[in-house]
Design an enzyme around this catalytic site. Sequence first.
Site, PDB file in Angstrom:
ATOM      1  N   CYS A  29       0.882  -1.182   0.000  1.00  0.00           N
ATOM      2  CA  CYS A  29       0.000   0.000   0.000  1.00  0.00           C
ATOM      3  C   CYS A  29       0.910   1.219   0.000  1.00  0.00           C
ATOM      4  CB  CYS A  29      -0.912  -0.008   1.217  1.00  0.00           C
ATOM      5  SG  CYS A  29      -1.814  -1.552   1.444  1.00  0.00           S
ATOM      6  N   ALA A  30       1.551   1.463  -1.133  1.00  0.00           N
ATOM      7  CA  ALA A  30       2.751   2.306  -1.172  1.00  0.00           C
ATOM      8  C   ALA A  30       2.491   3.809  -1.150  1.00  0.00           C
ATOM      9  CB  ALA A  30       3.584   1.963  -2.406  1.00  0.00           C
ATOM     10  N   ALA A  31       1.329   4.267  -1.616  1.00  0.00           N
ATOM     11  CA  ALA A  31       1.088   5.713  -1.697  1.00  0.00           C
ATOM     12  C   ALA A  31       1.111   6.331  -0.295  1.00  0.00           C
ATOM     13  CB  ALA A  31      -0.250   5.986  -2.366  1.00  0.00           C
ATOM     14  N   PRO A  32       1.666   7.537  -0.154  1.00  0.00           N
ATOM     15  CA  PRO A  32       2.170   8.426  -1.205  1.00  0.00           C
ATOM     16  C   PRO A  32       3.589   8.132  -1.678  1.00  0.00           C
ATOM     17  CG  PRO A  32       2.313   9.525   0.904  1.00  0.00           C
ATOM     18  CD  PRO A  32       1.660   8.204   1.168  1.00  0.00           C
ATOM     19  N   GLY A  33       4.230   7.097  -1.137  1.00  0.00           N
ATOM     20  CA  GLY A  33       5.513   6.659  -1.672  1.00  0.00           C
ATOM     21  C   GLY A  33       6.740   6.948  -0.830  1.00  0.00           C
ATOM     22  N   GLY A  34       6.568   7.583   0.308  1.00  0.00           N
ATOM     23  CA  GLY A  34       7.725   7.928   1.137  1.00  0.00           C
ATOM     24  C   GLY A  34       8.534   6.719   1.558  1.00  0.00           C
ATOM     25  N   LYS A  35       7.839   5.674   2.000  1.00  0.00           N
ATOM     26  CA  LYS A  35       8.543   4.467   2.456  1.00  0.00           C
ATOM     27  C   LYS A  35       9.189   3.725   1.288  1.00  0.00           C
ATOM     28  CE  LYS A  35       4.785   3.589   4.775  1.00  0.00           C
ATOM     29  NZ  LYS A  35       4.307   4.953   5.023  1.00  0.00           N
ATOM     30  N   CYS A  49      -0.621   4.372  10.692  1.00  0.00           N
ATOM     31  CA  CYS A  49      -0.442   5.719  11.256  1.00  0.00           C
ATOM     32  C   CYS A  49      -1.569   6.007  12.251  1.00  0.00           C
ATOM     33  CB  CYS A  49      -0.379   6.783  10.164  1.00  0.00           C
ATOM     34  SG  CYS A  49      -1.817   6.838   9.074  1.00  0.00           S
TER      35      CYS A  49
END
Length: 453
Positions: A264-270, A386
């Site tokens: 569940c990558a969005a927004p992509g920071g990780k 989060c």
Amino acid sequence: MSQQVNTRELILGILLEVNKEGQYSHLVIRSTLEKYQYLEKQERAFITRVCEGTLEYKLRLDYILNQFSTVPAEKMKPVIRELLRSSVYQILYMDSVPDSAVCNEAVKLARKKGFYNLTGFVNGVLRKVAREYGSIRFPGKEEPEDYLSVIYSMPKWLVQRFLEQYGFEKTEKMLESFLKEKPTTIRIREYLVEKEAVLESLKSQKVTVEKAPYVENAYYLKDYDYLPALDAFRVGSIQVQDVSSMLVGEIADPKEGDYVIDLCAAPGGKTLCIADKLKGTGRVDARDISRTKTDYIRENAIRQNFLNVVVTEKDATQLDSESLEKADIVLADVPCSGLGVMGRKTDIKYKLNPAKMQELVGLQREILEQASTYVKPGGTLIYSTCTIGKEENQDNVEWFLEHYPYELESLDPYLCEELKSETTRKGYLQLLPGVHQCDGFFIARLKRKTEWN
């Protein structure tokens, strides 16, 4: 040209879209500011401050209005209610705006919107608030639920949950933290980037830079106008990301050549943090459910010139048979209630309810079920949210361990001394806003067993 725009009318329009039509505040504010790009910086800041503040303090503002109005806030016409809320916010929390000016502008705007017969009501309520605010009796700490709900503008059902799980002292620290202004937090790239050069570049553009806690390359930025105008951002040397999210990358601890799936990558920071740690090797398979989300990840990956990131649209609840037991690391940063980031996303506390939270627990377990199959024997699954509720965090981990061949690993080897605690040795970390210097976040590191008893 900007003088032809009534900023308070724009504010009223934004608040109506959010509270009456159910739109997300950050999207409506951003859309409005993009439409009126020619507004002066001061005007843009005024719009943002009043909208965000009015929404953040909505419950407290209604409590105040109800002390001075013969009509309860919930019974007012939407236009009048939003006009009064935003005006009371300016009177009480913005010293730079004279009370008389706030009252006069509100009356003019009520008249402009066709509420001629209510201009006297608007004027009377606002002038009474300005004159007699000191006489208001707020709930005291002897009524903890009412006190915390009104003073920190938090729905009472959430206050009750926090009190049950964390007690009064921690709950008040969290609620107080949600109302504080949050600086922009960025991560400076590790690979092919000179940190000192990036810091000098930011300072040369008059940006105030301060070291953030817990992670070596984490910094706070202040006193900038437009992030994409910063050279360090434009060339891909920095990425906006909260420290709590960066800690997922620290705990995942990828090795060069690893294959990583971010479900569940969005927004992509990780995703980008992991790709950076791989130093141009391996591969990060960044997945999310919609084109909008994957386009955003792809845009940032291109800006930072990551060639080891592959972005695809995939539903994390659906089994991908081609990925079975292939990943060294799987990140399951699942959709959640977001209670840990309410300081950045005010809408959450008003849109959420207990039924939605229970639905999310079911969704999280669906994703974990699929995630468990993608990890190689001996590989690592990182579960994170989060949020700060036990149901979505510790309870989910306990359920997972009962049903799948995994065990928790200590987090101590991956964290600074300040964050090491009994929970990190157990294999998970619950970060609390106000207690820790970051957003609320939960992270667990789970190792797949090579044999299942």
